[in-house]
Design a protein around this motif. Structure first.
Motif, mmCIF file in Angstrom:
data_model
loop_
_atom_site.group_PDB
_atom_site.id
_atom_site.type_symbol
_atom_site.label_atom_id
_atom_site.label_comp_id
_atom_site.label_asym_id
_atom_site.label_seq_id
_atom_site.Cartn_x
_atom_site.Cartn_y
_atom_site.Cartn_z
ATOM 1 N N VAL A 143 -5.669 3.292 -1.028
ATOM 2 C CA VAL A 143 -5.532 3.310 0.433
ATOM 3 C C VAL A 143 -5.459 1.878 0.962
ATOM 4 N N ARG A 144 -6.336 1.009 0.469
ATOM 5 C CA ARG A 144 -6.329 -0.397 0.903
ATOM 6 C C ARG A 144 -5.008 -1.080 0.548
ATOM 7 N N ALA A 145 -4.472 -0.749 -0.629
ATOM 8 C CA ALA A 145 -3.202 -1.362 -1.035
ATOM 9 C C ALA A 145 -2.077 -0.963 -0.090
ATOM 10 N N HIS A 146 -2.013 0.311 0.270
ATOM 11 C CA HIS A 146 -0.947 0.760 1.178
ATOM 12 C C HIS A 146 -1.140 0.189 2.578
ATOM 13 N N ILE A 147 -2.377 0.041 3.003
ATOM 14 C CA ILE A 147 -2.621 -0.591 4.304
ATOM 15 C C ILE A 147 -2.146 -2.039 4.270
ATOM 16 N N GLY A 148 -2.442 -2.743 3.181
ATOM 17 C CA GLY A 148 -1.997 -4.121 3.042
ATOM 18 C C GLY A 148 -0.490 -4.256 3.042
ATOM 19 N N LEU A 149 0.191 -3.209 2.557
ATOM 20 C CA LEU A 149 1.658 -3.205 2.550
ATOM 21 C C LEU A 149 2.237 -2.729 3.874
ATOM 22 N N ALA A 175 -12.597 5.074 3.186
ATOM 23 C CA ALA A 175 -11.148 5.129 3.397
ATOM 24 C C ALA A 175 -10.817 5.439 4.852
ATOM 25 N N GLN A 176 -11.548 6.362 5.451
ATOM 26 C CA GLN A 176 -11.303 6.689 6.858
ATOM 27 C C GLN A 176 -11.643 5.499 7.761
ATOM 28 N N ASN A 177 -12.679 4.764 7.407
ATOM 29 C CA ASN A 177 -13.072 3.604 8.222
ATOM 30 C C ASN A 177 -12.009 2.513 8.192
ATOM 31 N N VAL A 178 -11.522 2.166 6.989
ATOM 32 C CA VAL A 178 -10.520 1.097 6.912
ATOM 33 C C VAL A 178 -9.207 1.552 7.536
#
Length: 203
Positions: A143-149, A175-178
């Motif tokens: 999830v963090r990787a896709h947000i970074g992209l 995951a919901q928080n980020v």
């Protein structure tokens, strides 16, 4: 003539090479082809070791049955023991490979190498591999990787998967928080962007 006291002489400041913190590094949005090669080598190494183990156990079982002139019941016992002897190392080996892939993916995301983190961690969101992510941490890093992209749509899909399939895990809440924090800071993807097109094609 008075001599200068060495203890009071000024020393030139020593220069130290400091590695910048991951948060200070620019994000990497282009995958390194070598990363996919590393993942393939890990997986193929596991497959080849498993095949070698299967062949070895099959040969030993056949020799024990033929040379020992075992009755049918004895042959069945050896067969079940052989299956157990192969299954346990198989699952242990698969779990070991999965943990190594997860560690690499986590390191990439921490270093803001989001494209490489996605390449590594997508292994855990394939059919048959999702059970390897028992605590949901691999999906959280994905999830963090896709947000970074900048791909919030796919990140939301993965966060929802965590909520449904790992509801008691800390990873689901994180995951919901980020994701909520990212919605406040990142605009939605343009409909014509490559990441948005990939998100539309994702199952």
């Amino acid at each position: 003539m008075p001599r200068a006291n060495p203890s009071h002489s000024k020393r030139a400041p020593t220069k130290t090479n400091r590695t910048p913190a991951p948060s200070a590094l620019p994000p990497s949005l282009t995958p390194d082809p070598a990363v996919a090669g590393q993942i393939r080598r890990l997986l193929w190494g596991f497959v080849l070791r498993t095949l070698a183990l299967f062949v070895l156990v099959a040969v030993i079982t056949s020799l024990a049955t033929v040379v020992g002139h075992l009755p049918q019941r004895g042959a069945q016992i050896i067969l079940f023991a052989s299956i157990f002897g192969v299954t346990v190392p198989f699952w242990r080996g698969l779990d070991r490979v999965a943990r190594r892939i997860q560690q690499r993916g986590h390191e990439f995301v921490e270093a803001r190498r989001y494209a490489d983190g996605r390449v590594a961690l997508e292994f855990f969101h394939r059919v048959g591999n999702m059970g390897l992510d028992r605590d949901g941490e691999a999906h959280f890093d994905l999830v963090r990787a896709h947000i970074g992209l900048g791909d919030l749509e796919t990140a939301e899909t993965l966060a929802d998967w965590l909520t449904r399939h790992r509801p008691k895990s800390k990873a689901a809440a994180k995951a919901q928080n980020v994701l909520q924090a990212a919605r406040k800071t990142q605009p939605p993807l343009p409909a014509s962007s490559p990441a948005a097109e990939d998100a539309e094609l994702a199952p």
